[in-house]
Scaffold this active site. Structure first.
Site, mmCIF file in Angstrom:
data_model
loop_
_atom_site.group_PDB
_atom_site.id
_atom_site.type_symbol
_atom_site.label_atom_id
_atom_site.label_comp_id
_atom_site.label_asym_id
_atom_site.label_seq_id
_atom_site.Cartn_x
_atom_site.Cartn_y
_atom_site.Cartn_z
ATOM 1 N N LYS A 11 -20.336 23.015 1.642
ATOM 2 C CA LYS A 11 -21.166 21.823 1.742
ATOM 3 C C LYS A 11 -22.593 22.204 2.156
ATOM 4 C CE LYS A 11 -17.140 18.911 2.319
ATOM 5 N NZ LYS A 11 -16.524 17.727 2.977
ATOM 6 N N GLU A 55 -18.473 12.763 -1.558
ATOM 7 C CA GLU A 55 -19.727 12.585 -0.811
ATOM 8 C C GLU A 55 -20.890 12.276 -1.764
ATOM 9 O OE1 GLU A 55 -17.961 15.536 2.597
ATOM 10 O OE2 GLU A 55 -19.412 16.301 1.150
ATOM 11 N N GLU A 79 -8.866 14.418 -3.447
ATOM 12 C CA GLU A 79 -9.381 14.454 -2.074
ATOM 13 C C GLU A 79 -9.501 13.031 -1.552
ATOM 14 O OE1 GLU A 79 -13.161 16.727 -2.258
ATOM 15 O OE2 GLU A 79 -11.895 18.310 -1.468
ATOM 16 N N GLY A 108 -13.010 15.485 6.346
ATOM 17 C CA GLY A 108 -13.805 15.635 7.565
ATOM 18 C C GLY A 108 -13.297 14.848 8.751
HETATM 19 O O1 LIG Z 1 -14.554 19.628 -0.561
HETATM 20 C C1 LIG Z 1 -13.860 19.634 0.452
HETATM 21 C C2 LIG Z 1 -13.363 18.349 0.980
HETATM 22 O O2 LIG Z 1 -14.430 17.461 1.120
HETATM 23 C C3 LIG Z 1 -12.566 18.504 2.256
HETATM 24 O O3 LIG Z 1 -13.418 18.710 3.353
HETATM 25 P P1 LIG Z 1 -12.696 18.977 4.795
HETATM 26 O O4 LIG Z 1 -11.733 20.137 4.588
HETATM 27 O O5 LIG Z 1 -13.822 19.309 5.734
HETATM 28 O O6 LIG Z 1 -11.958 17.703 5.152
#
Ligand SMILES: O=C[C@H](O)COP(=O)(O)O
Length: 254
Positions: free
Chosen positions: A12, A98, A166, A172
């Site tokens: 990210k 996102e 997801e 998150g």
């Molecule tokens: O791209 C990954 C997903 O948004 C999962 O993110 P996370 O493992 O921080 O919940």
């Protein structure tokens, strides 16, 4: 049909040049299953793509976290699929929730992006997932089916597509989907592919789970028959990402 386990690490909007090099060092020093057991793709922010690609072990691959919907030009701030290929980036994540929520990327826009990226030869991690409100209202499958339909409408070559389920409410938050919840949606998605695309695509397409995956919960999730891997956010920045990669062996033991 054996589907090779797939583990993506979505960094990210995180990291500095120094932090990125430290993460790559941890990855390069890790003992992990061979490439015929697990496919590993890490996705740093755009600015770090060349340095990560240059330093990363050869059995791991690199992905961008997005790309533009058509050929480059007067689109300030965008990165084109052609540019990614030009610097040797083979994968791209598209349709992440996102971006769907913060940048209003519609199902159709995501589908167009997927189609264009595939048309140039990029490999795509295509993201779908419902919000908590949509799950609580019982519309999970309707939502992810509509998202998948918009993607499928533009895909002519499924071998280069990994579908990432997801659930937004798990991203998150630390509220990981239970193995039963993940398996239920993955199975429905595989049935949707079977009914709307074809039996071979349904059997061969990797459907991976993302949303608060950690070294502690990955094995049970990996043990689900229709969970073919993970797209990991927060934990991909930590050494436990290696444990998540190793969960690929759970599949081999089944
Ligand atoms: O791209 C990954 C997903 O948004 C999962 O993110 P996370 O493992 O921080 O919940």
């Amino acid at each position: 049909m054996v589907r090779k386990f797939f583990v993506g690490g979505n960094w990210k909007c995180n990291g500095t040049a120094e932090e990125v090099k430290k993460i790559v060092t941890v990855l390069n020093e890790a003992e992990v299953p061979s490439e015929d057991v697990v496919e590993v793709v890490v996705s740093p922010p755009f600015v770090f793509l060349p340095v990560v690609k240059g330093l990363l072990r050869p059995d791991f691959q690199v992905a961008a976290q997005n790309c533009w919907v058509r050929r480059g030009g007067a689109f300030t701030g965008e990165i084109s699929a052609e540019m990614l290929l030009n610097v040797g980036i083979p994968w791209v994540i598209l349709g992440h929730s996102e971006r769907r929520s913060l940048l209003n990327e519609s199902n159709e826009f995501v589908g167009e992006k997927v189609g264009y990226a595939l048309s140039l030869g990029l490999k795509v991690i295509a993201c779908i997932g419902e919000t908590l409100q949509q799950r609580e209202s019982g519309s999970t499958m309707a939502v992810v089916a509509a998202q998948t339909k918009a993607i499928a409408a533009k895909v002519s070559y499924w071998d280069n597509v990994v579908l990432a389920y997801e659930p937004v409410w798990a991203i998150g938050t630390g509220k990981v989907a239970t193995p039963v919840q993940a398996q239920e949606v993955h199975l429905e998605l595989r049935k949707w592919l079977h009914d709307n695309v074809g039996a071979e695509v349904a059997a061969s397409t990797r459907i991976i789970y993302g949303g608060s995956v950690t070294g502690a919960n990955c094995k049970e999730l990996a043990g689900q028959p229709d969970v073919d891997g993970f797209l990991v956010g927060g934990a991909s920045l930590k050494p436990e990402f290696i444990d998540i990669i190793k969960s690929a062996t759970v599949k081999r033991q089944q």
